[in-house]
Scaffold this active site. Sequence first.
Site, PDB file in Angstrom:
ATOM      1  N   GLY A 287       0.869  -1.379  -0.003  1.00 47.23           N
ATOM      2  CA  GLY A 287       0.110  -0.091  -0.150  1.00 47.23           C
ATOM      3  C   GLY A 287       0.860   1.299  -0.176  1.00 47.23           C
ATOM      4  N   ASP A 402      -8.022   6.630   4.479  1.00 48.77           N
ATOM      5  CA  ASP A 402      -7.745   5.734   3.354  1.00 48.77           C
ATOM      6  C   ASP A 402      -8.601   4.050   3.702  1.00 48.77           C
ATOM      7  OD1 ASP A 402      -6.714   4.777   1.092  1.00 48.77           O
ATOM      8  OD2 ASP A 402      -4.776   4.100   1.880  1.00 48.77           O
TER       9      ASP A 402
END
Length: 558
Positions: A287, A402
């Site tokens: 990520g 997120d």
Amino acid sequence: MGLFALFCLLLFCSVSGKVVDFLDKGQLLELKNAIFDPHNMLSSWKSTAPDHCSWFGVTCNSHGRVSELRIPGGGKLSNVIGKFLELKVLSIPFNRIAGELPNEIWGLKSLEVIDIEGNLITGDLSMVDFSNLKKLQVLNLGFNRLSGNIHKSFEECKNLTVLNLAGNRIQGPIPDVLPVLPPQPRRALQDSRGNDVNKKGLSPFEWVLILVASLIVLILLVVIIVYFYMRNRRRSSRVDGINIIPSPPRSGNERLVIFREVGVPLTFNNVIEATGNFTSRNCIGSGGFGSTYRAEISPGITVAVKRLTVEMCQGVPQFNAEIRTLGRIRHSNLVTLIGYYASPSEMFLVYNYLPGGSLEELIRDKRNHVIGLKTVHKIALDIAGALAFLHDDCNPRILHRDVKPSNILLDKDLKACLSDFGLSRLLEGFETHVTTGVAGTFGYVAPEYALACRVSDKADVYSYGVMLLELISDKRALDPSFAKEDNGYTIVFWARTLRREGRVEEVFAAGMWEAGPENVLLDLLKLGLMCTTELPSGRPTMRQVVRKLRHIQRDFDR
């Protein structure tokens, strides 16, 4: 005498920019009337405002003429945009601009950048004459609904350096423009407004100024690097009562900072060995903050290790204090931070390992394996509860920023846990997400956050709503199938369009609508759309989402 006075007045106004001011201001107001602006981002655009150059999204050159337009909104672009004769930058990416672009745009000879990616623009490029755009450097028309062949006049764009036409229905070859570019850019030095300041090169005095300024910057960088290096060496060997061994030097047996015991000691050496020195075969996810690895410390004891990008970690203020705050957080639907290791050359966090993989993988595999509606509902409730806890019960409250399926992990019983909470604030200023310029991932980011960087808990609610729509539909936030349809570019617009057209059954994954119950499915769809309403004030809080999901749960028992 009267004519002479009038001439002098006009000359004075021209010199001071007032005539131009009135002209461009009127054109901007005309352009505003044609733009759909649901967030009222163009509220500064009004006739009573004295200086149009200070309006949101507007940049002017030294003569007061509009040189850049970076505007949000939807609807159709008015042909008035062709009246901004000194416009260099037109940037309206990822909005709701629909219909064909006005032909007047292609006649703006000063244009250097056209960025209209991710809209709903239609039109036939074979009808577009590019011959006036000789100064064009960036043409980004990606992910619209353009079609046809590219007009031969495209070869006139000799200064083009960036071209994006992906995600359209364009046919035929692209004229050979990019390969013939010169090795150096054909641009004079420019000031902050984009105006030429020296077309013949710099004077010796200017070169001296540049060299002196560069030397000062270099010295400051060296001082900063030395400061942080020395501070790390002098750092206390204890943090909040937990032993930390200074690094470097490093023997490999340093204990990690531990928040929760796992039954065996965790040292730098045994964590590195358990990950295979962070080899790809043990990588279980990547990520914006780094990659995560599976690490079997000893038989029966497995943890997840998130290795942070070193460049993101060096110089992060108050890292130890912030990470201790995260280490105290406990919730059944949040991954548990077991401990961490930090040095100038290495930093990683250790979490409990969840063997069920990520929600992203589950959604992808659902296309081949039917998952019951109760499981879908339970996952939605698990994550809603975790976000409600972060928003309302943590002190200080935590915004995730997120939320997406890859940051939601599952145990063997498909209990969902939210990961990466708190990292956006902890590493603020060091994020490496490639698509937004703000923390988050494009497709999940709320409009007000993407356009104006306005952070609130309602931005997390929007991301949660996108995730919920993915969960019930098996589509991705930016599913490739949307580019071929007439239903929009994102899952939100796609689902909203199907609902408006009375085709709600097409939103759900294969077999889900038939299995029912329909009232539960419709409630989940309505909740997902409510969470993704464009105006933040129209979205529920996560606590309200939890209450709604518990109300829906009672329908299963009837």
